[in-house]
Design a protein around this motif. Structure first.
Motif, PDB file in Angstrom:
ATOM      1  N   SER A   1       0.837  -1.211   0.000  1.00 15.15           N
ATOM      2  CA  SER A   1       0.000   0.000   0.000  1.00 15.15           C
ATOM      3  C   SER A   1       0.865   1.251   0.000  1.00 15.15           C
ATOM      4  CB  SER A   1      -0.922  -0.004   1.224  1.00 15.15           C
ATOM      5  OG  SER A   1      -1.793  -1.103   1.188  1.00 15.15           O
ATOM      6  N   GLY A   2       1.999   1.175   0.704  1.00 21.12           N
ATOM      7  CA  GLY A   2       2.903   2.317   0.750  1.00 21.12           C
ATOM      8  C   GLY A   2       3.481   2.664  -0.605  1.00 21.12           C
ATOM      9  N   TRP A   3       3.546   1.690  -1.492  1.00 18.85           N
ATOM     10  CA  TRP A   3       4.052   1.938  -2.852  1.00 18.85           C
ATOM     11  C   TRP A   3       2.936   1.931  -3.890  1.00 18.85           C
ATOM     12  CZ3 TRP A   3       8.404  -1.602  -1.019  1.00 18.85           C
ATOM     13  CH2 TRP A   3       9.557  -0.864  -0.733  1.00 18.85           C
ATOM     14  N   GLY A   4       1.686   1.906  -3.427  1.00 20.48           N
ATOM     15  CA  GLY A   4       0.558   1.965  -4.346  1.00 20.48           C
ATOM     16  C   GLY A   4       0.352   0.692  -5.140  1.00 20.48           C
ATOM     17  N   ILE A   5       0.719  -0.443  -4.569  1.00 21.96           N
ATOM     18  CA  ILE A   5       0.542  -1.732  -5.252  1.00 21.96           C
ATOM     19  C   ILE A   5      -0.764  -2.347  -4.780  1.00 21.96           C
ATOM     20  CG2 ILE A   5       1.506  -4.043  -5.593  1.00 21.96           C
ATOM     21  CD1 ILE A   5       4.261  -2.848  -4.974  1.00 21.96           C
ATOM     22  N   SER A   6      -1.636  -2.707  -5.720  1.00 24.71           N
ATOM     23  CA  SER A   6      -2.951  -3.237  -5.351  1.00 24.71           C
ATOM     24  C   SER A   6      -2.954  -4.761  -5.219  1.00 24.71           C
ATOM     25  CB  SER A   6      -4.004  -2.812  -6.387  1.00 24.71           C
ATOM     26  OG  SER A   6      -3.624  -3.266  -7.684  1.00 24.71           O
ATOM     27  N   ASP A   7      -2.192  -5.459  -6.079  1.00 23.94           N
ATOM     28  CA  ASP A   7      -2.207  -6.937  -6.051  1.00 23.94           C
ATOM     29  C   ASP A   7      -1.159  -7.465  -5.071  1.00 23.94           C
ATOM     30  OD1 ASP A   7      -0.206  -5.945  -7.686  1.00 23.94           O
ATOM     31  OD2 ASP A   7      -0.191  -7.702  -9.004  1.00 23.94           O
ATOM     32  N   HIS A   8      -1.339  -7.138  -3.805  1.00 22.77           N
ATOM     33  CA  HIS A   8      -0.338  -7.500  -2.790  1.00 22.77           C
ATOM     34  C   HIS A   8      -0.162  -9.011  -2.657  1.00 22.77           C
ATOM     35  CE1 HIS A   8      -3.496  -8.780   0.034  1.00 22.77           C
ATOM     36  NE2 HIS A   8      -4.198  -7.752  -0.448  1.00 22.77           N
ATOM     37  N   GLN A   9      -1.181  -9.787  -3.046  1.00 24.93           N
ATOM     38  CA  GLN A   9      -1.070 -11.242  -2.935  1.00 24.93           C
ATOM     39  C   GLN A   9      -0.007 -11.830  -3.863  1.00 24.93           C
ATOM     40  OE1 GLN A   9      -3.708  -9.592  -3.965  1.00 24.93           O
ATOM     41  NE2 GLN A   9      -4.258 -10.291  -6.023  1.00 24.93           N
ATOM     42  N   ASN A  10       0.437 -11.047  -4.846  1.00 22.99           N
ATOM     43  CA  ASN A  10       1.471 -11.516  -5.775  1.00 22.99           C
ATOM     44  C   ASN A  10       2.881 -11.117  -5.336  1.00 22.99           C
ATOM     45  OD1 ASN A  10      -0.262 -12.794  -7.562  1.00 22.99           O
ATOM     46  ND2 ASN A  10      -0.656 -10.911  -8.720  1.00 22.99           N
ATOM     47  N   TYR A  11       3.011 -10.624  -4.107  1.00 19.58           N
ATOM     48  CA  TYR A  11       4.321 -10.151  -3.648  1.00 19.58           C
ATOM     49  C   TYR A  11       4.748 -10.887  -2.372  1.00 19.58           C
ATOM     50  CZ  TYR A  11       4.299  -6.384  -7.054  1.00 19.58           C
ATOM     51  OH  TYR A  11       4.310  -5.680  -8.237  1.00 19.58           O
ATOM     52  N   ALA A  12       6.039 -10.884  -2.164  1.00 18.37           N
ATOM     53  CA  ALA A  12       6.617 -11.512  -0.966  1.00 18.37           C
ATOM     54  C   ALA A  12       7.895 -10.786  -0.608  1.00 18.37           C
ATOM     55  CB  ALA A  12       6.903 -12.993  -1.216  1.00 18.37           C
ATOM     56  N   LEU A  13       8.345 -10.974   0.613  1.00 18.31           N
ATOM     57  CA  LEU A  13       9.612 -10.399   1.053  1.00 18.31           C
ATOM     58  C   LEU A  13      10.729 -11.413   0.849  1.00 18.31           C
ATOM     59  CD1 LEU A  13       8.502  -8.674   4.382  1.00 18.31           C
ATOM     60  CD2 LEU A  13       9.031  -7.579   2.193  1.00 18.31           C
ATOM     61  N   GLN A  14      11.913 -10.876   0.601  1.00 18.59           N
ATOM     62  CA  GLN A  14      13.060 -11.744   0.327  1.00 18.59           C
ATOM     63  C   GLN A  14      14.291 -11.170   1.028  1.00 18.59           C
ATOM     64  OE1 GLN A  14      14.391 -11.759  -3.792  1.00 18.59           O
ATOM     65  NE2 GLN A  14      14.592 -13.986  -3.771  1.00 18.59           N
ATOM     66  N   PHE A  15      15.091 -12.063   1.634  1.00 19.57           N
ATOM     67  CA  PHE A  15      16.371 -11.620   2.184  1.00 19.57           C
ATOM     68  C   PHE A  15      17.269 -11.165   1.031  1.00 19.57           C
ATOM     69  CE2 PHE A  15      14.895 -14.727   5.352  1.00 19.57           C
ATOM     70  CZ  PHE A  15      15.018 -13.980   6.515  1.00 19.57           C
ATOM     71  N   CYS A  16      18.107 -10.179   1.282  1.00 20.69           N
ATOM     72  CA  CYS A  16      18.967  -9.705   0.194  1.00 20.69           C
ATOM     73  C   CYS A  16      20.437  -9.666   0.602  1.00 20.69           C
ATOM     74  CB  CYS A  16      18.507  -8.342  -0.318  1.00 20.69           C
ATOM     75  SG  CYS A  16      18.362  -7.054   0.928  1.00 20.69           S
ATOM     76  N   GLU A  17      20.805 -10.602   1.482  1.00 25.30           N
ATOM     77  CA  GLU A  17      22.218 -10.735   1.827  1.00 25.30           C
ATOM     78  C   GLU A  17      22.913 -11.575   0.770  1.00 25.30           C
ATOM     79  OE1 GLU A  17      22.133 -12.493   5.661  1.00 25.30           O
ATOM     80  OE2 GLU A  17      20.738 -11.009   6.456  1.00 25.30           O
ATOM     81  N   SER A  18      24.231 -11.424   0.667  1.00 30.38           N
ATOM     82  CA  SER A  18      24.971 -12.135  -0.379  1.00 30.38           C
ATOM     83  C   SER A  18      24.886 -13.648  -0.220  1.00 30.38           C
ATOM     84  CB  SER A  18      26.444 -11.699  -0.371  1.00 30.38           C
ATOM     85  OG  SER A  18      27.025 -11.949   0.903  1.00 30.38           O
ATOM     86  N   ASN A  19      24.814 -14.097   1.030  1.00 26.29           N
ATOM     87  CA  ASN A  19      24.765 -15.541   1.270  1.00 26.29           C
ATOM     88  C   ASN A  19      23.379 -16.029   1.674  1.00 26.29           C
ATOM     89  OD1 ASN A  19      24.718 -14.241   3.714  1.00 26.29           O
ATOM     90  ND2 ASN A  19      26.049 -15.702   4.766  1.00 26.29           N
ATOM     91  N   ASN A  20      22.389 -15.180   1.556  1.00 25.20           N
ATOM     92  CA  ASN A  20      21.022 -15.566   1.914  1.00 25.20           C
ATOM     93  C   ASN A  20      20.027 -14.722   1.122  1.00 25.20           C
ATOM     94  OD1 ASN A  20      18.651 -16.441   3.084  1.00 25.20           O
ATOM     95  ND2 ASN A  20      19.034 -15.484   5.072  1.00 25.20           N
ATOM     96  N   GLN A  21      19.468 -15.324   0.087  1.00 24.63           N
ATOM     97  CA  GLN A  21      18.469 -14.624  -0.713  1.00 24.63           C
ATOM     98  C   GLN A  21      17.172 -15.425  -0.761  1.00 24.63           C
ATOM     99  OE1 GLN A  21      19.936 -13.190  -4.458  1.00 24.63           O
ATOM    100  NE2 GLN A  21      21.699 -12.193  -3.538  1.00 24.63           N
ATOM    101  N   LYS A  22      16.878 -16.105   0.339  1.00 22.24           N
ATOM    102  CA  LYS A  22      15.661 -16.905   0.412  1.00 22.24           C
ATOM    103  C   LYS A  22      14.446 -16.000   0.592  1.00 22.24           C
ATOM    104  CE  LYS A  22      17.229 -19.081   3.968  1.00 22.24           C
ATOM    105  NZ  LYS A  22      17.392 -19.982   5.135  1.00 22.24           N
ATOM    106  N   TYR A  23      13.300 -16.557   0.219  1.00 18.12           N
ATOM    107  CA  TYR A  23      12.049 -15.867   0.497  1.00 18.12           C
ATOM    108  C   TYR A  23      11.772 -15.943   1.995  1.00 18.12           C
ATOM    109  CZ  TYR A  23      10.736 -15.404  -4.427  1.00 18.12           C
ATOM    110  OH  TYR A  23      10.697 -15.047  -5.743  1.00 18.12           O
ATOM    111  N   VAL A  24      11.191 -14.862   2.532  1.00 20.06           N
ATOM    112  CA  VAL A  24      10.819 -14.844   3.937  1.00 20.06           C
ATOM    113  C   VAL A  24       9.481 -15.568   4.095  1.00 20.06           C
ATOM    114  CG1 VAL A  24      10.309 -13.418   5.946  1.00 20.06           C
ATOM    115  CG2 VAL A  24      12.008 -12.652   4.279  1.00 20.06           C
ATOM    116  N   THR A  25       9.458 -16.556   4.979  1.00 18.59           N
ATOM    117  CA  THR A  25       8.230 -17.308   5.244  1.00 18.59           C
ATOM    118  C   THR A  25       7.945 -17.273   6.741  1.00 18.59           C
ATOM    119  OG1 THR A  25       9.398 -19.402   5.565  1.00 18.59           O
ATOM    120  CG2 THR A  25       8.751 -18.849   3.307  1.00 18.59           C
ATOM    121  N   GLU A  26       6.795 -17.816   7.108  1.00 12.17           N
ATOM    122  CA  GLU A  26       6.460 -17.882   8.527  1.00 12.17           C
ATOM    123  C   GLU A  26       7.466 -18.750   9.287  1.00 12.17           C
ATOM    124  OE1 GLU A  26       4.391 -16.163  10.106  1.00 12.17           O
ATOM    125  OE2 GLU A  26       3.102 -15.307   8.556  1.00 12.17           O
ATOM    126  N   LYS A  27       8.073 -19.719   8.592  1.00 13.20           N
ATOM    127  CA  LYS A  27       9.009 -20.621   9.243  1.00 13.20           C
ATOM    128  C   LYS A  27      10.371 -19.978   9.504  1.00 13.20           C
ATOM    129  CE  LYS A  27       7.088 -25.047   7.682  1.00 13.20           C
ATOM    130  NZ  LYS A  27       7.350 -26.304   6.930  1.00 13.20           N
TER     131      LYS A  27
END
Length: 723
Positions: free
Chosen positions: A45-71
């Motif tokens: 919402s802060g970036w004006g994106i409506s289809d939020h269900q198509n987005y996810a957070l991701q780590f952006c470290e050089s040795n860790n670029q996994k998707y962020v999950t509940e686990k």
């Protein structure tokens, strides 16, 4: 004064930054108790994106670029930087659309991105759900595919997806296996990474699939040799040796010996040793596995006792005697006494005396010496190899031996030496999963184990002489010889000649000096320096508190105890006791053998405040019976208490460890010192570790036993400082 308001830090909230391509990063407070989906919606919402269900957070470290999950969200720390990306399902769907309908250039681009994405477990599951794995298999199997980039990235992505272990290796068909074999056999035609991936696939197929027969039939050992000789890629060589190991493990006894014979050829040995030069731990491990597998072929002989009907073995014993005593009539019929137990033969030669001189325990019938396994008849094989191939050194042993109590018994010591070598090299044991104990020298000669024995037996005789050992010093001498061998192996000698030179420097005197040096170093580490003593005194209460907390935690978890009646265990009847989380009440009651009861399931309660005393062993009322086994008495303890129907609560611990934990825990609850043997061992271990950790920064610094003296006061304090 008005007191200042103090803010209580909420440990559930972390301060993070979220990036998005071509946008200013958002600084947010992430509450770990709230669902991720709701927070992603706020960020979108802060970036004006409506289809939020198509987005996810991701780590952006050089040795860790996994998707962020509940686990894995607990990996997010204060100051973490995350990236807002398309979700795994959206990315997988878009990737599949391009792979099915995109142009060759677009396919190459998404495949290039697919390889790192496939390392992420969350994305891998979504991509496999979209039938992405089937699509990759078809692209790999397509022999008409002319775009090498597509093949290269398809293979690497397939390897990463299969690493997650969610899909069985039975899924790929024969055509897929054949395609990978074709890539390996014609590796010159393809990019190096294609060969690396194909070899990895074939290794997994051999290990995990019923189609391993196809690989064993079509991949020739010469193909692997050619690859090791011609390829410069360390990863490809590593994968080739891993495939060779997999084929070795799957093969039957006959096939294993064929493989071992092939790789013992000089060109193969040279290629293997060349592969091990200056490479990483994984390559070293694969070479170690191959070394263990080839040496493991000696296990059959090592576990085989001497058979009275084994004519070949009896001939070898005779040969040992003939070579040692220069018998000219090698076919003397009187040698038959070796099997029958005869004492003398033609020409008034007493063969029993010869076998005694050879150092066999049973000089009447030396075959009896080879009945113990290990080392079995492997010891006889090594002894004969030494006598045949190193005859001057073999003869010298008997020529130099003094006919007195210091004589080194060649037969007995050689048999024990083979046993020691088998133990050091772990012959008969499967390769360790993490070990990298690769010894290049075992790939430099034919019959490497026998050659190894020949060097060690000469060392053994020299050490025996240096120690002026007698039969009573047998174990002591072998402890020195074992140390000589193990210390030399730690240097990883490049060849057997290198091993010979290095071990010759480790004389008995040198070993004694090294032992003394190490003992002195250890004593220095455990020094009684006043600073160390004060440090121990300072941290001892903390260590005791750690042990106390561990014991109480164990009591909170609870234990199942067997029921005893009149000192006899009641069959299939158990009761359970556990401490309440607030450490104020012991809950107990009957239970079955399988289920662990909760506090609510245990009806009886014993308040800690009402415990009067802890009794152990024979002091316990339920251990008064004379017929009680001693083992049960040693594990018995009772709690005496007041204001209850019964005066004691009686226990018999399942084992000594649980006995120590419970008695320590009860003593801690009563404010008494913990006195178990286990507590003392734990205390010494933890204190030693803590001291070593705290002294890490002082490595190389001499810590004086006494603190430096305080200098005397100056004559006056009229100091002058010039600017």
């Amino acid at each position: 004064m008005i007191p200042k308001k103090t803010t209580v830090k909420d440990s559930h909230i972390v301060k993070i930054a979220v990036e998005r391509e071509n946008h200013m990063a958002q600084l947010i407070n992430l509450d770990q108790r709230h669902p991720l989906a709701s927070k992603i919606q706020d960020i979108c919402s802060g970036w004006g994106i409506s289809d939020h269900q198509n987005y996810a957070l991701q780590f952006c470290e050089s040795n860790n670029q996994k998707y962020v999950t509940e686990k894995n969200r607990n990996e997010i720390k204060n100051g973490s930087v995350l990236r807002l990306q398309y979700s795994p399902s959206k990315t997988a769907s878009d990737t599949m659309e391009t792979l099915l309908n995109g142009s060759p250039q677009d396919k190459v681009q998404v495949l290039k991105e697919l390889t790192p994405l496939s390392m992420d477990h969350t994305f891998a599951l979504e991509f496999i759900k979209e039938k992405g794995l089937d699509t990759l298999i078809k692209m790999i199997e397509d022999v008409n595919q002319t775009n090498e980039e597509i093949l290269k990235y398809s293979l690497s992505s397939f390897v990463e997806l299969m690493e997650h272990g969610t899909v069985s290796w039975e899924v790929p068909e024969n055509s897929f296996v054949a395609r990978n074999i074709e890539i390996v056999r014609n590796f010159q035609k393809y990019p190096t990474s294609c060969g690396e991936s194909a070899l990895s696939n074939l290794e997994n197929i051999v290990q995990c699939s019923s189609k391993h027969v196809l690989v064993a039939e079509d991949i020739k050992l010469q193909d692997i040799l050619r690859l090791l000789q011609e390829v410069n890629s360390p990863v490809m060589r590593q994968n080739a040796i891993a495939l060779l190991n997999a084929l070795f493990l799957k093969a039957d006894e006959s096939r294993r010996r064929t493989i071992a014979h092939t790789i013992s050829a000089k060109q193969f040995r040279h290629a293997l040793n060349h592969s091990g030069n200056g490479l990483g731990t994984e390559m070293t491990h694969q070479l170690y596995v191959l070394q263990t597998l080839t040496l493991g072929l000696l296990e059959k002989r090592m576990r085989t006792k001497m058979n009275a009907q084994d004519q070949d073995a009896h001939e070898k014993i005779k040969e040992l005697r003939r070579i040692a005593f220069d018998e000219t009539n090698s076919q003397n019929p009187n040698d038959e006494h070796v099997r029958r137990g005869g004492g003398s033969g033609a020409g008034n030669v007493n063969f029993s005396q010869h076998y005694k001189k050879l150092g066999f325990k049973c000089d009447i019938n030396p075959a009896q010496d080879f009945m113990e396994t290990p080392p079995g008849v492997l010891a006889l094989d090594c002894m004969v190899y030494f006598a045949r191939n190193y005859t001057p050194q073999y003869m010298k042993i008997f020529r130099d031996n003094r006919a007195d109590e210091h004589e080194c018994p060649f037969g007995r010591t050689s048999i024990e030496l083979v046993k020691v070598l088998c133990d050091i090299l772990r012959i008969g044991e499967p390769p360790a999963e993490q070990s990298g104990d690769f010894q290049p020298m075992f790939f430099t000669r034919d019959h490497p184990f026998e050659e190894f024995f020949c060097i060690c037996v000469i060392t053994l005789n020299r050490t025996w002489s240096d120690m002026r050992a007698t039969a009573e010093d047998f174990s002591t001498t072998f402890s020195v010889v074992r140390e000589q061998i193990q210390r030399t192996l730690k240097c990883r000698p490049e060849s057997l000649e290198d091993f010979r030179n290095k071990i010759s420097l480790l004389t008995y005197q040198q070993i004694t000096a090294l032992r003394q040096q190490e003992r002195t170093s250890k004593e220095e580490c455990d020094s009684t320096a006043s600073a160390i003593v004060r440090l121990k005194e300072k941290i001892s209460p903390h260590i005791l508190d750690l042990i106390k907390q561990q014991r109480l935690s164990f009591l909170v978890e609870g234990t199942r105890f067997a029921k005893y009646s009149r000192g006899t265990r009641t069959k299939d009847k158990f009761w359970y006791a556990r401490l309440s989380p607030n450490h104020k009440v012991i809950h107990y009651g009957e239970c079955d053998e399988k289920n662990i009861p909760t506090l609510e399931d245990l009806p009886k309660k014993l308040p800690i405040s009402e415990i009067k005393q802890l009794l152990e062993g024979k002091e316990c009322p339920h251990m008064k019976e004379t017929r009680i086994r001693k083992s049960a008495v040693n594990l018995a303890f009772s709690i005496t208490f007041e204001n209850m129907e019964h005066s004691t609560l009686d226990f018999v611990a399942p084992d000594e460890s649980i006995f120590n934990y419970w008695t320590d825990g009860i003593n801690a609850l009563l404010g008494q010192p913990m006195v178990s043997k286990q507590k003392n061992e734990d205390f010494d271990t933890l204190l030693s570790m803590e001291i070593k950790l705290r002294l890490l920064d002082t490595e190389g610094v001499d810590i004086s036993k006494d603190p430096p003296p305080i200098p005397e006061d100056p004559e006056n304090y009229d100091f002058c400082f010039e600017s």
